[in-house]
Design an enzyme around this catalytic site. Structure first.
Site, short mmCIF file in Angstrom:
data_model
loop_
_atom_site.label_atom_id
_atom_site.label_comp_id
_atom_site.label_asym_id
_atom_site.label_seq_id
_atom_site.Cartn_x
_atom_site.Cartn_y
_atom_site.Cartn_z
N ASP A 1 0.81 -1.36 0.04
CA ASP A 1 0.18 -0.05 -0.21
C ASP A 1 0.93 1.17 -0.06
O ASP A 1 0.41 2.27 0.62
CB ASP A 1 -1.17 0.01 1.22
CG ASP A 1 -1.78 0.86 1.30
OD1 ASP A 1 -2.21 1.60 0.24
OD2 ASP A 1 -2.31 1.61 2.41
N CYS B 1 -22.00 -9.51 -4.50
CA CYS B 1 -22.84 -8.62 -3.61
C CYS B 1 -24.38 -8.89 -3.96
O CYS B 1 -25.46 -8.36 -3.21
CB CYS B 1 -22.45 -7.24 -4.25
SG CYS B 1 -21.04 -6.66 -3.28
N CYS C 1 -27.74 -6.71 -3.04
CA CYS C 1 -27.38 -5.86 -1.88
C CYS C 1 -26.84 -4.41 -1.88
O CYS C 1 -26.20 -4.40 -2.86
CB CYS C 1 -26.63 -6.72 -0.80
SG CYS C 1 -25.99 -6.14 0.49
N CYS D 1 -24.20 -1.36 2.15
CA CYS D 1 -23.23 -0.08 2.40
C CYS D 1 -23.58 1.00 1.70
O CYS D 1 -22.99 2.08 2.57
CB CYS D 1 -21.84 -0.79 2.03
SG CYS D 1 -22.02 -1.21 0.30
N CYS E 1 -15.97 10.87 1.92
CA CYS E 1 -15.82 9.61 3.01
C CYS E 1 -14.99 9.84 4.14
O CYS E 1 -14.13 10.78 3.99
CB CYS E 1 -14.92 8.68 2.08
SG CYS E 1 -14.06 7.12 2.68
N CYS F 1 -19.16 1.05 6.39
CA CYS F 1 -19.40 0.08 5.11
C CYS F 1 -19.08 -1.23 5.26
O CYS F 1 -19.58 -2.09 4.65
CB CYS F 1 -18.99 0.66 3.82
SG CYS F 1 -17.24 0.96 3.87
#
Ligand code: SF4
Length: 352
Positions: free
Chosen positions: A140, A194, A197, A200, A220, A250
């Site tokens: 990352d 998913c 759904c 989130c 966010c 989420c």
């Protein structure tokens, strides 16, 4: 490239070694990230990245691994779980306005360091077996599209909240990568689960998931409290509640997280009771205390000003008390202009 190697067999061994060094899963991706590149460019065009200019800085290199690390032929993607069920649940904390809700990934030792150490061990095991090979590890920390790579490597699918989801482990995990010149056979991409759904999207406190797979970082809370260097826009302050470093909402509401597994990693254990601590206690930390208590923690990277800014918003949303009001007033004279404005906002909130 090594000649006469059985790369199918080597791939199997690499997956086994990845488990031995402490990862929960490994997979192999090829280097064709063109689909992810199209998505990235459309996200950037909409300015959803806010102040994260580094998302643009490296041009095509993000989705052309062979440009970032010449001779790359395949990518090893690994998963490291971080959740601990013994912690006070995040969703319990967000209902207690005087407590600090800190994203669960940030409670212990900086994951970059933990991941890097393990990735290095993995490359050493590979080199011991086959001799020197070209590689570079990422945690990352560079222009790497880690979720798209992990998805291609079969580690999960990108959910509508844009995090990676695994059907056996949910989404509370870190990802790491090894770009390598070994032509390892790629794994199969996992299918999307998913379904219909939209939990989130509905439950995001600031409506940051503006459409499936489209997160407007500027809305966010993770971005606002970590990446954002300036003031937190007033329109989001109440919705932030007591979320003072990142946001897990989420993930908390995602049904796949009932499959979360506990980490075995002692390094991720919370430091200084950060998993269940009062906002006021954190707000009274001096800068020296902040620096010493967050040493080796990802929290340190936001710096003391942003820490105080976030806490002032949290306290403005807390249940008012004399103690809180006094603590806010005590910091007014020494605070930077940005923090001062957040403290003034908090005092106003508490007086209404
Ligand atoms: S909450 Fe629902 S839509 Fe969102 S990532 Fe999880 S499964 Fe997908």
């Amino acid at each position: 490239m090594q000649q006469n190697l059985d790369y199918q067999q080597l791939k199997k061994q690499i997956k086994a070694w990845a488990l031995e060094v402490g990862f929960q899963q490994a997979g192999i991706s090829d280097i064709d990230l063109s689909e992810a590149g199209v998505y990235l460019n459309s996200w950037l065009e909409k300015n959803y990245h806010g102040q994260m200019e580094y998302m643009q800085r490296h041009g095509d290199k993000r989705y052309h691994p062979e440009q970032l690390v010449p001779d790359t032929l395949s990518i090893i993607s690994v998963r490291l779980d971080y959740m601990q069920s013994k912690l006070t649940p995040y969703e319990t904390l967000t209902k207690q306005p005087n407590k600090a809700a800190i994203s669960r990934y940030a409670l212990g030792r900086d994951y970059h360091k933990v991941l890097r150490k393990k990735l290095k061990k993995l490359t050493e095991k590979i080199a011991t077996a086959i001799g020197p090979f070209g590689h570079r590890v990422f945690t990352d920390s560079a222009p790497v599209m880690e979720k798209a790579i992990a998805e291609k490597a079969g580690l999960g699918w990108i959910g509508k909240h844009s995090n990676l989801l695994n059907s056996k482990a949910g989404s509370y995990f870190f990802l790491g990568e090894i770009y390598t010149d070994l032509p390892l056979p790629p794994d199969r991409k996992q299918s999307f689960h998913c379904g219909s759904c939209t939990q989130c999207i509905q439950d995001c406190p600031t409506d940051a998931i503006v459409a499936p797979f489209q997160v407007d970082a500027r809305r966010c809370i993770s971005y606002l409290t970590i990446e954002n260097k300036g003031p937190i826009p007033i329109e989001f302050r109440q919705a932030m509640g007591n979320r003072i470093y990142g946001c897990d909402d989420c993930q908390v509401v995602c049904p796949w997280n009932k499959f979360t597994q506990d980490t075995q990693e002692q390094d991720f254990s919370p430091r200084h009771q950060l998993d269940d601590i009062d906002l006021l206690t954190l707000f009274t930390w001096t800068e020296d205390e902040f620096l010493s208590k967050t040493e080796g923690s990802p929290i340190r990277r936001i710096g003391y000003q942003a820490w105080q800014r976030n806490l002032a918003v949290g306290l403005g949303n807390a249940k008012s008390s004399e103690e809180i009001i006094q603590a806010l007033k005590d910091k007014l004279n020494t605070a930077s202009p940005m923090v001062k404005e957040h403290i003034q906002w908090a005092l106003k909130q508490l007086s209404t």
